[in-house]
Design a protein around this motif. Structure first.
Motif, PDB file in Angstrom:
ATOM      1  N   GLU A  59     -13.935 -61.004 -81.514  1.00 50.96           N
ATOM      2  CA  GLU A  59     -13.977 -62.444 -81.225  1.00 50.96           C
ATOM      3  C   GLU A  59     -14.367 -62.708 -79.775  1.00 50.96           C
ATOM      4  O   GLU A  59     -15.063 -63.674 -79.476  1.00 50.96           O
ATOM      5  CB  GLU A  59     -12.620 -63.091 -81.502  1.00 50.96           C
ATOM      6  CG  GLU A  59     -12.300 -63.274 -82.962  1.00 50.96           C
ATOM      7  CD  GLU A  59     -10.929 -63.903 -83.170  1.00 50.96           C
ATOM      8  OE1 GLU A  59     -10.459 -64.657 -82.281  1.00 50.96           O
ATOM      9  OE2 GLU A  59     -10.316 -63.631 -84.216  1.00 50.96           O
ATOM     10  N   LEU A  60     -13.898 -61.858 -78.869  1.00 46.22           N
ATOM     11  CA  LEU A  60     -14.167 -62.047 -77.445  1.00 46.22           C
ATOM     12  C   LEU A  60     -15.585 -61.654 -77.051  1.00 46.22           C
ATOM     13  O   LEU A  60     -16.134 -62.191 -76.084  1.00 46.22           O
ATOM     14  CB  LEU A  60     -13.179 -61.224 -76.607  1.00 46.22           C
ATOM     15  CG  LEU A  60     -11.725 -61.648 -76.656  1.00 46.22           C
ATOM     16  CD1 LEU A  60     -10.851 -60.625 -75.947  1.00 46.22           C
ATOM     17  CD2 LEU A  60     -11.544 -63.024 -76.035  1.00 46.22           C
ATOM     18  N   ALA A  61     -16.176 -60.710 -77.775  1.00 47.56           N
ATOM     19  CA  ALA A  61     -17.487 -60.177 -77.422  1.00 47.56           C
ATOM     20  C   ALA A  61     -18.523 -61.302 -77.310  1.00 47.56           C
ATOM     21  O   ALA A  61     -18.666 -62.113 -78.213  1.00 47.56           O
ATOM     22  CB  ALA A  61     -17.934 -59.140 -78.445  1.00 47.56           C
ATOM     23  N   GLY A  62     -19.180 -61.342 -76.168  1.00 50.40           N
ATOM     24  CA  GLY A  62     -20.196 -62.355 -75.921  1.00 50.40           C
ATOM     25  C   GLY A  62     -19.664 -63.628 -75.296  1.00 50.40           C
ATOM     26  O   GLY A  62     -20.397 -64.332 -74.609  1.00 50.40           O
ATOM     27  N   ALA A  63     -18.383 -63.936 -75.517  1.00 52.47           N
ATOM     28  CA  ALA A  63     -17.796 -65.158 -74.970  1.00 52.47           C
ATOM     29  C   ALA A  63     -17.026 -64.887 -73.682  1.00 52.47           C
ATOM     30  O   ALA A  63     -16.954 -65.747 -72.802  1.00 52.47           O
ATOM     31  CB  ALA A  63     -16.864 -65.793 -76.002  1.00 52.47           C
ATOM     32  N   THR A  64     -16.452 -63.712 -73.583  1.00 54.77           N
ATOM     33  CA  THR A  64     -15.646 -63.316 -72.429  1.00 54.77           C
ATOM     34  C   THR A  64     -16.208 -62.013 -71.886  1.00 54.77           C
ATOM     35  O   THR A  64     -16.617 -61.148 -72.656  1.00 54.77           O
ATOM     36  CB  THR A  64     -14.174 -63.099 -72.855  1.00 54.77           C
ATOM     37  OG1 THR A  64     -13.665 -64.313 -73.401  1.00 54.77           O
ATOM     38  CG2 THR A  64     -13.305 -62.666 -71.687  1.00 54.77           C
ATOM     39  N   THR A  65     -16.212 -61.864 -70.584  1.00 59.04           N
ATOM     40  CA  THR A  65     -16.629 -60.604 -69.989  1.00 59.04           C
ATOM     41  C   THR A  65     -15.489 -59.611 -70.159  1.00 59.04           C
ATOM     42  O   THR A  65     -14.347 -59.917 -69.812  1.00 59.04           O
ATOM     43  CB  THR A  65     -16.967 -60.779 -68.498  1.00 59.04           C
ATOM     44  OG1 THR A  65     -17.917 -61.838 -68.366  1.00 59.04           O
ATOM     45  CG2 THR A  65     -17.522 -59.497 -67.905  1.00 59.04           C
ATOM     46  N   VAL A  66     -15.785 -58.452 -70.721  1.00 54.81           N
ATOM     47  CA  VAL A  66     -14.760 -57.441 -70.984  1.00 54.81           C
ATOM     48  C   VAL A  66     -15.163 -56.141 -70.305  1.00 54.81           C
ATOM     49  O   VAL A  66     -16.313 -55.703 -70.418  1.00 54.81           O
ATOM     50  CB  VAL A  66     -14.578 -57.205 -72.503  1.00 54.81           C
ATOM     51  CG1 VAL A  66     -13.569 -56.100 -72.768  1.00 54.81           C
ATOM     52  CG2 VAL A  66     -14.156 -58.495 -73.207  1.00 54.81           C
ATOM     53  N   LEU A  67     -14.208 -55.532 -69.605  1.00 53.40           N
ATOM     54  CA  LEU A  67     -14.363 -54.195 -69.036  1.00 53.40           C
ATOM     55  C   LEU A  67     -13.233 -53.363 -69.618  1.00 53.40           C
ATOM     56  O   LEU A  67     -12.063 -53.654 -69.381  1.00 53.40           O
ATOM     57  CB  LEU A  67     -14.285 -54.239 -67.509  1.00 53.40           C
ATOM     58  CG  LEU A  67     -14.376 -52.898 -66.778  1.00 53.40           C
ATOM     59  CD1 LEU A  67     -15.693 -52.194 -67.084  1.00 53.40           C
ATOM     60  CD2 LEU A  67     -14.224 -53.112 -65.279  1.00 53.40           C
ATOM     61  N   LEU A  68     -13.585 -52.355 -70.405  1.00 53.17           N
ATOM     62  CA  LEU A  68     -12.604 -51.615 -71.185  1.00 53.17           C
ATOM     63  C   LEU A  68     -12.821 -50.117 -70.988  1.00 53.17           C
ATOM     64  O   LEU A  68     -13.949 -49.643 -71.067  1.00 53.17           O
ATOM     65  CB  LEU A  68     -12.776 -51.993 -72.659  1.00 53.17           C
ATOM     66  CG  LEU A  68     -11.915 -51.322 -73.705  1.00 53.17           C
ATOM     67  CD1 LEU A  68     -11.611 -52.311 -74.821  1.00 53.17           C
ATOM     68  CD2 LEU A  68     -12.585 -50.095 -74.291  1.00 53.17           C
TER      69      LEU A  68
END
Length: 188
Positions: A160-169
């Motif tokens: 759900e977050l992919a593309g909408a929120t910047t994620v560093l994992l």
């Protein structure tokens, strides 16, 4: 970017650029500097050398590391309410309720966090990190201690977050998030 603690190198020089909305995955063996890199990005450490630019207000960053960073004497609900007030989350009670339900903690909302299993603590930490709907979400080994049901919940949330929120994992299991990754960094 590089980090040393005295003579010990914790992070070899690394270049990484993550644009808004990207999903960056950092991999590498234990001791390669994954946690150090994420702590640098999260503002918990200062680099020894190099330049770090995080174009996100500190209050718009969500961080979930190896520690749950919740108060063990407070209930799950009390913990999230406290963080919601600190982050000034609008309609925080509704947001807290949705997160507790999403991460299957609703029935345990009145239990002290100190009584939680390690997997339940990890799910509570994820709720804490997502509560204020951060612009940048930094996740250090977020699947740690999650059973298959908990991991599936996190898979859905990340999708759900992919593309909408910047994620560093960071992860030891890059195949689990490969379909979401737009940027990859392998540390040695």
């Amino acid at each position: 970017l590089e980090k040393r603690f005295g003579r010990k190198r914790a992070l070899r020089p690394v270049d990484l650029a993550v644009e808004r909305g990207q999903f960056a995955v950092v991999t590498g063996p234990n001791g390669s500097g994954k946690t150090t890199l994420l702590r640098l990005v999260g503002g918990l450490l200062a680099p020894t050398r190099g330049e770090l630019e995080v174009d996100v207000e500190r209050g718009r960053l969500g961080f979930v590391g190896h520690e749950a960073l919740v108060y063990r004497d407070l209930t799950a609900l009390e913990n999230l309410d406290l963080y919601g007030r600190l982050y000034r989350v609008p309609e925080r009670r509704e947001r807290i309720g949705r997160l507790l339900e999403r991460f299957d903690l609703w029935d345990a909302r009145h239990e002290r966090a100190g009584a939680f299993s390690r997997g339940m603590l990890q799910r509570l930490a994820l709720c804490r990190g997502l509560l204020h709907e951060p612009d940048l979400l930094v996740l250090d080994e977020p699947f740690t201690a999650l059973d298959e049901a908990g991991a599936a919940l996190l898979d859905r949330q990340l999708a759900e977050l992919a593309g909408a929120t910047t994620v560093l994992l960071s992860t030891h299991d890059p195949a689990r998030v490969e379909r979401l990754a737009t940027t990859r960094l392998a540390l040695a």
